[in-house]
Write an enzyme that holds these catalytic residues in place. Structure first.
Site, PDB file in Angstrom:
ATOM      1  N   GLU A  88      21.695  69.699  66.141  1.00  0.00           N
ATOM      2  CA  GLU A  88      22.190  70.064  64.813  1.00  0.00           C
ATOM      3  C   GLU A  88      21.126  69.760  63.752  1.00  0.00           C
ATOM      4  O   GLU A  88      20.880  70.565  62.847  1.00  0.00           O
ATOM      5  CB  GLU A  88      23.471  69.298  64.516  1.00  0.00           C
ATOM      6  CG  GLU A  88      23.981  69.465  63.116  1.00  0.00           C
ATOM      7  CD  GLU A  88      24.919  68.354  62.701  1.00  0.00           C
ATOM      8  OE1 GLU A  88      25.037  68.142  61.483  1.00  0.00           O
ATOM      9  OE2 GLU A  88      25.534  67.696  63.571  1.00  0.00           O
TER      10      GLU A  88
ATOM     11  N   ASP B 141      19.417  72.810  61.526  1.00  0.00           N
ATOM     12  CA  ASP B 141      19.464  72.869  60.067  1.00  0.00           C
ATOM     13  C   ASP B 141      18.101  73.289  59.514  1.00  0.00           C
ATOM     14  O   ASP B 141      18.009  74.164  58.654  1.00  0.00           O
ATOM     15  CB  ASP B 141      19.888  71.504  59.517  1.00  0.00           C
ATOM     16  CG  ASP B 141      19.983  71.491  58.014  1.00  0.00           C
ATOM     17  OD1 ASP B 141      20.744  72.292  57.445  1.00  0.00           O
ATOM     18  OD2 ASP B 141      19.287  70.657  57.389  1.00  0.00           O
TER      19      ASP B 141
ATOM     20  N   ASP C 178      28.256  72.617  62.063  1.00  0.00           N
ATOM     21  CA  ASP C 178      27.322  71.764  62.801  1.00  0.00           C
ATOM     22  C   ASP C 178      26.990  72.359  64.164  1.00  0.00           C
ATOM     23  O   ASP C 178      25.824  72.388  64.566  1.00  0.00           O
ATOM     24  CB  ASP C 178      27.914  70.365  62.992  1.00  0.00           C
ATOM     25  CG  ASP C 178      27.975  69.562  61.708  1.00  0.00           C
ATOM     26  OD1 ASP C 178      27.389  69.985  60.688  1.00  0.00           O
ATOM     27  OD2 ASP C 178      28.626  68.489  61.723  1.00  0.00           O
TER      28      ASP C 178
ATOM     29  N   GLU D 126      24.648  75.340  63.863  1.00  0.00           N
ATOM     30  CA  GLU D 126      23.260  74.901  63.700  1.00  0.00           C
ATOM     31  C   GLU D 126      22.672  74.427  65.028  1.00  0.00           C
ATOM     32  O   GLU D 126      21.506  74.702  65.332  1.00  0.00           O
ATOM     33  CB  GLU D 126      23.170  73.780  62.668  1.00  0.00           C
ATOM     34  CG  GLU D 126      23.410  74.245  61.257  1.00  0.00           C
ATOM     35  CD  GLU D 126      23.449  73.124  60.249  1.00  0.00           C
ATOM     36  OE1 GLU D 126      23.266  73.422  59.053  1.00  0.00           O
ATOM     37  OE2 GLU D 126      23.663  71.950  60.626  1.00  0.00           O
TER      38      GLU D 126
END
Length: 132
Positions: free
Chosen positions: A43, A47, A116, A119
């Site tokens: 995650e 991002d 989350d 990502e």
């Protein structure tokens, strides 16, 4: 046919190493709260990958756009609600591996959890295939 083949079809990417995708789809509640085996590290990377991809697209598609305008658009595109919607559209919400407690608390439908994992899936594509 793997458990994730429909997801691979929807995102347009077939994993060479399915363990990346399996890791991305594993919430920390499923892995006993241990960082090892959960999607938390993916995650983090996802991002950054997402921000770079969106920034580059905005930069190249809109050569006259001002920095502040691109920042606002990027913020909307990578926001929790937007990413959670993409997770639902691709079926990630149904494939996510959650612990029983998180499942009972509605984790599968929470935008924060879904954004989350989305990502993490992006990071797993990056790890498996590089920047494509």
């Amino acid at each position: 046919m793997s458990e994730f083949s429909q997801l691979e079809e929807k995102i347009g990417y077939t994993f060479k190493d399915k363990s990346y995708l399996r890791g991305a789809m594993t919430h920390s509640s499923y892995s006993g709260g241990k960082n090892n085996g959960s999607n938390e590290r993916l995650e983090f990377l996802g991002d950054a990958v997402l921000e770079l991809c969106i920034s580059w697209e905005l930069f190249t598609r809109f050569p006259q756009a001002r920095e502040g305008d691109m920042t606002r658009v990027r913020s909307q595109l990578v926001g929790t609600t937007s990413l959670a919607q993409r997770a639902r559209e691709t079926g990630i919400d149904q494939l996510l591996r959650l612990g029983r407690g998180e499942e009972r608390q509605g984790g599968r439908s929470r935008d924060a959890v879904l954004s989350d994992v989305f990502e993490a899936v992006l990071a797993s594509v990056y790890e498996d295939g590089g920047y494509i």
